[in-house]
Design a protein around this motif. Structure first.
Motif, PDB file in Angstrom:
ATOM      1  N   ASP A 157       0.944  -1.219   0.007  1.00 46.32           N
ATOM      2  CA  ASP A 157       0.057   0.219   0.053  1.00 46.32           C
ATOM      3  C   ASP A 157       0.957   1.344   0.104  1.00 46.32           C
ATOM      4  N   ALA A 158       0.927   1.952  -1.118  1.00 48.49           N
ATOM      5  CA  ALA A 158       1.565   3.118  -1.184  1.00 48.49           C
ATOM      6  C   ALA A 158       1.456   4.220  -0.240  1.00 48.49           C
ATOM      7  N   SER A 159       0.295   4.316   0.277  1.00 44.82           N
ATOM      8  CA  SER A 159       0.050   5.317   1.451  1.00 44.82           C
ATOM      9  C   SER A 159       0.606   4.887   2.851  1.00 44.82           C
ATOM     10  N   GLN A 160       1.043   3.769   2.815  1.00 40.53           N
ATOM     11  CA  GLN A 160       1.518   2.931   4.218  1.00 40.53           C
ATOM     12  C   GLN A 160       2.729   2.275   3.906  1.00 40.53           C
ATOM     13  N   LEU A 161       3.417   2.818   3.313  1.00 44.42           N
ATOM     14  CA  LEU A 161       4.828   2.151   2.611  1.00 44.42           C
ATOM     15  C   LEU A 161       5.651   1.459   3.699  1.00 44.42           C
TER      16      LEU A 161
ATOM     17  N   ASN B  59      -1.199   9.833  -3.785  1.00 43.26           N
ATOM     18  CA  ASN B  59      -0.963  10.928  -4.264  1.00 43.26           C
ATOM     19  C   ASN B  59      -1.907  12.039  -3.936  1.00 43.26           C
ATOM     20  N   ALA B  60      -3.189  11.476  -3.725  1.00 41.75           N
ATOM     21  CA  ALA B  60      -4.128  12.450  -3.301  1.00 41.75           C
ATOM     22  C   ALA B  60      -4.032  12.830  -1.785  1.00 41.75           C
ATOM     23  N   ARG B  61      -3.321  11.939  -0.958  1.00 42.08           N
ATOM     24  CA  ARG B  61      -2.863  12.597   0.174  1.00 42.08           C
ATOM     25  C   ARG B  61      -1.461  13.475   0.260  1.00 42.08           C
ATOM     26  N   GLY B  62      -0.982  13.680  -0.829  1.00 46.18           N
ATOM     27  CA  GLY B  62       0.394  14.258  -1.086  1.00 46.18           C
ATOM     28  C   GLY B  62       1.506  13.486  -0.713  1.00 46.18           C
TER      29      GLY B  62
ATOM     30  N   GLN C  33       2.130  15.985   2.531  1.00 44.56           N
ATOM     31  CA  GLN C  33       1.204  15.050   3.087  1.00 44.56           C
ATOM     32  C   GLN C  33       0.099  15.893   3.834  1.00 44.56           C
ATOM     33  N   LYS C  34      -1.219  15.496   3.286  1.00 44.40           N
ATOM     34  CA  LYS C  34      -2.448  15.952   4.262  1.00 44.40           C
ATOM     35  C   LYS C  34      -2.940  14.935   4.811  1.00 44.40           C
TER      36      LYS C  34
ATOM     37  N   GLY D 152       0.043   7.675   9.901  1.00 42.90           N
ATOM     38  CA  GLY D 152      -1.175   7.978   9.101  1.00 42.90           C
ATOM     39  C   GLY D 152      -2.124   6.782   9.072  1.00 42.90           C
ATOM     40  N   GLN D 153      -2.037   5.622  10.277  1.00 46.48           N
ATOM     41  CA  GLN D 153      -2.786   4.459   9.979  1.00 46.48           C
ATOM     42  C   GLN D 153      -3.674   4.823  11.252  1.00 46.48           C
ATOM     43  N   LEU D 154      -5.081   4.583  11.090  1.00 48.51           N
ATOM     44  CA  LEU D 154      -5.885   4.712  12.288  1.00 48.51           C
ATOM     45  C   LEU D 154      -6.162   3.342  12.963  1.00 48.51           C
TER      46      LEU D 154
END
Lengths: 670, 72
Positions: free
Chosen positions: A86-90, A118-121, A266-267, B54-56
């Protein structure tokens, strides 16, 4: 044929990718551990088989589900691995990736959810990531299927994917232990990469330990681990060996992330934050959940499901049975055939098909709740209640699935980490009203509580839950002492479920019901019709002299105190054990009802509102169906527990119905 | 752990926690030195929601109290 294993953290989109890469379809869910067994599909380009393993955080298993992955890797030898990240949780995902790279097989990394990242920056430099890990990294958006074509073309020649040459240095002490373990392992056949096995052993992975134990004497190996750990302790490097290995890996992962990740823009996840501030609010959360459940039942029965069912009923009792009637007359079918088809089959199966719209709507809403991410929040909301009863909030998801069907629900309980919680969930599952029991409630609710149908049905569901909670308290107190439960749940970000996935998973859940209508219910209806048609006096006897009446008559006296001591009611209960769906079709045949209205009319004469409640409660609680008994046996691996679950539910059903009926009579209702 | 919702801090120490839970938290990347944020508290003294990397995720209050935090 080459086989390729799909491995990754929970909620990273493995099952979505599995579905886009293979021709066969598998169910997608959104909580950890939904892929309860490894699933095998054929790759679209025919290049081999793809194996979907359960979602895991590391190869060291905590729940039964997670053990499957480690076991697979050591016992079978896939040609290649696809690791979904998962790219947002690398950072978190790479921990598993390192363990997989040490496995040494050709590996591809699918960097999924790059759109979310990407959407989260969050920006990821793919080239550097690829260079640091030494394997191909493919960007993916599994939900939309983007990137799957590239993935397929790489897999076309799985032999061309280079083997991984990844090696992380764990420091002098551990490296020495690794090489002496490797030396010992040489004598054992059919092991994967020895360095990997050695590392898993040093990490004290129970699955690996178990398998080695079954093949060789592992005292020597354990001594090496022991010595290694005490050396680390003496040198004050780490408290335990697993900790040391983990911190080495984490250090390496951090250094990768420093190079690869750009989180400067990052947002926070705004939508999730805002929704959570309401939906998991400490005061608003629970009332909202109860409101959603009420809306679910209202939609299923009153607003949408009911009218649709009426249309289906109109079709079956009107054009379909009239058409069959005249067709049978034209071809000159015998009386026997005529009665079998019209009374037995159309009456029996048709009476159940009427409930298909309601069942599908229920499944649709449950799928929506799963895919949106709300289900995990429900666990969170319910945990304090469940904890007081001796369970954990995670058991709530299997219970909700249990509303659909108890069988997959019991299998979903595998994602619960603790054996005690898992066992309790399994044993109590039959108290959840599965969709097969719904036709019975729906039928009786229409007849006796026409004004409050949704409420009447909902109260049956609630009754099941209440008894589950009470028994949970009792069982956990007397059967499983001294074991507390733990609770931890990941909360995935909210997202709008896609119509395509929703319709697929609704269909996957609902088709079982249709399949049963075509097999068990069809056969059951024919048999029951025949038993009502034949009797000791020959064929085409009066129903009251049929075998069915004789048979039901034997049970009837037992049921007398419960308020439904007629042979008709008695004879619906026995086929109900085979499949609860058969109860209504049995009634259709017994009461000789041409359509739902006819059956409703008959029932209103035979039952009183009080005995109807008693009957519904009995149907809710008595004996799990045969399929459920089967899966309880499989999951508990014990006949003792299987019989226990049958026994307690029968006893409970009898007592509750007795109390309802006799208590109601004392209060002057009849 | 005595944070107010919305507050964040760096984990100083985790001690006395159920080992299964401890391992699972470690899998999620929750360990010493990591920034952690309290997101919300559940109903009836239920689990609290935390955010880390970033993980809940949610754990029970009793267990969350084992996490010592240096408020930043």
């Amino acid at each position: 044929m080459s086989s390729i294993a799909l491995v990754g953290n929970p909620n990273t989109g493995k099952t979505s990718l599995f579905n886009t890469l293979t021709t066969s379809y598998e169910y997608v869910g959104n909580w950890s551990g939904v892929t309860v067994e490894k699933k095998i599909g054929n790759l679209k380009n025919g290049a081999g088989k793809l194996i979907d393993l359960p979602g895991i955080y590391s190869l060291h298993p905590l729940s039964r589900d997670e053990g499957v992955a480690a076991q697979y890797l050591i016992e079978e030898s896939p040609e290649a691995l696809i690791n979904i990240v998962d790219a947002s949780q690398l950072e978190r995902n790479l921990l598993l990736t390192l363990q997989l790279l040490e496995y040494g097989k050709p590996t591809l990394i699918g960097l999924n959810m790059i759109d979310v990242a990407n959407a989260r920056g969050i920006r990821i430099n793919q080239t550097i990531l690829q260079a640091r890990l030494g394997v191909t990294v493919l960007p993916l958006i599994a939900r939309t299927g983007k990137g799957s074509v590239q993935m397929l073309s790489v897999l076309e020649e799985s032999s061309a994917i280079p083997a991984v040459k990844f090696k992380l240095n764990y420091g002098e002490v551990v490296e020495r232990a690794i090489s002496s373990i490797e030396k010992e392992l040489r004598s054992i056949k059919d092991l994967p990469n020895h360095r990997w096995v050695a590392l898993q052993l040093l990490e004290q992975n129970p699955v690996i330990l178990q398998i080695l134990k079954s093949r060789t004497d592992i005292t020597g190996l354990l001594n090496i681990c022991e010595a290694c750990q005490s050396e680390l302790q003496i040198k004050k490097l780490a408290l335990t060996l697993p900790q040391w290995i983990r911190s080495n890996r984490m250090e390496y992962i951090r250094s990768i992330c420093d190079d690869v990740l750009d989180t400067s823009t990052q947002k926070p996840h705004n939508l999730t934050e805002r929704l959570d501030s309401v939906l998991t609010h400490r005061f608003l959360g629970l009332p909202l959940f109860i409101f959603f459940m009420y809306a679910l039942f209202k939609t299923t029965f009153d607003w949408v499901g009911g009218p649709l069912s009426d249309i289906v009923d109109g079709l079956i009792s009107g054009p379909i049975s009239d058409g069959t009637n005249s067709l049978l007359q034209t071809i000159g079918a015998s009386n026997f055939t005529h009665a079998l088809i019209v009374d037995g089959i159309i009456g029996g199966v048709g009476g159940v098909l009427v409930f298909v719209p309601q069942i599908f709507i229920l499944f649709l809403i449950i799928s929506f709740l799963e895919d949106s991410g709300y289900m995990a929040r429900v666990c969170l909301l319910m945990d304090s209640t469940m904890e007081r009863m001796g369970l954990n909030g995670k058991a709530f998801i299997p219970f909700i699935i249990g509303f659909g069907c108890n069988v997959p629900a019991i299998m979903a309980a595998r994602s619960i980490e603790q054996p005690k919680d898992r066992m309790l969930t399994t044993l109590l599952m039959p108290l959840m009203s599965c969709s097969a029991r719904l036709p019975v409630y729906a039928l009786f609710a229409v007849v006796f509580f026409p004004e409050q149908q949704a409420f009447a049905v909902l109260s049956m569901y609630v009754m099941g839950i209440v008894f589950a909670l009470i028994l949970c308290k009792v069982f956990s107190k007397y059967l499983f002492k001294n074991e507390s439960s733990v609770f931890i749940i990941e909360l995935p970000p909210y997202r709008m479920p896609q119509i395509k996935t929703l319709s697929r998973s609704t269909w996957e859940k609902g088709k079982g019901f249709l399949r049963k209508a075509g097999t068990i219910i069809l056969a059951g209806s024919a048999i029951i019709w025949f038993m009502s048609y034949a009797g000791p006096g020959g064929f085409d006897v009066e129903m009251d002299h049929s075998y069915l009446a004789k048979f039901g008559g034997m049970i009837a006296p037992l049921l007398e105190p419960l308020g439904f001591g007629t042979w008709q009611a008695g004879s619906t209960l026995v086929p109900g054990f085979l499949a609860k769906e058969v109860v209504v079709s049995t009634m259709n045949i017994i009461y000789h009802a041409p359509d739902t209205a006819g059956l409703e009319n008959q029932i209103s004469q035979v039952f009183t509102p009080l005995s109807a409640i008693s009957f519904m409660a009995f149907i809710l609680l008595y004996i799990p169906c045969l399929a459920t008994v089967g899966v309880i046996k499989k999951e508990t691996a014990s006949w003792k527990w299987t019989f226990f679950s049958i026994g307690y539910s029968l006893a409970l059903a009898y007592i509750v119905s007795f109390v309802i009926f006799q208590g109601g009579r004392l209060l002057g209702w009849s | 752990m005595q944070l107010q919702p919305g507050a964040a801090g760096f984990i100083h120490k985790i001690e006395g926690m159920n080992p299964i839970l401890r391992r699972r938290l470690a899998d999620l990347g929750v360990s010493e030195g990591v920034n952690i944020r309290l997101k919300g508290k559940g109903p009836f003294m239920g689990p609290i929601t935390l955010e880390c990397n970033g993980q809940l995720f949610a754990i029970r209050r009793k267990e969350a109290s084992m996490i010592e935090v240096n408020v930043s």
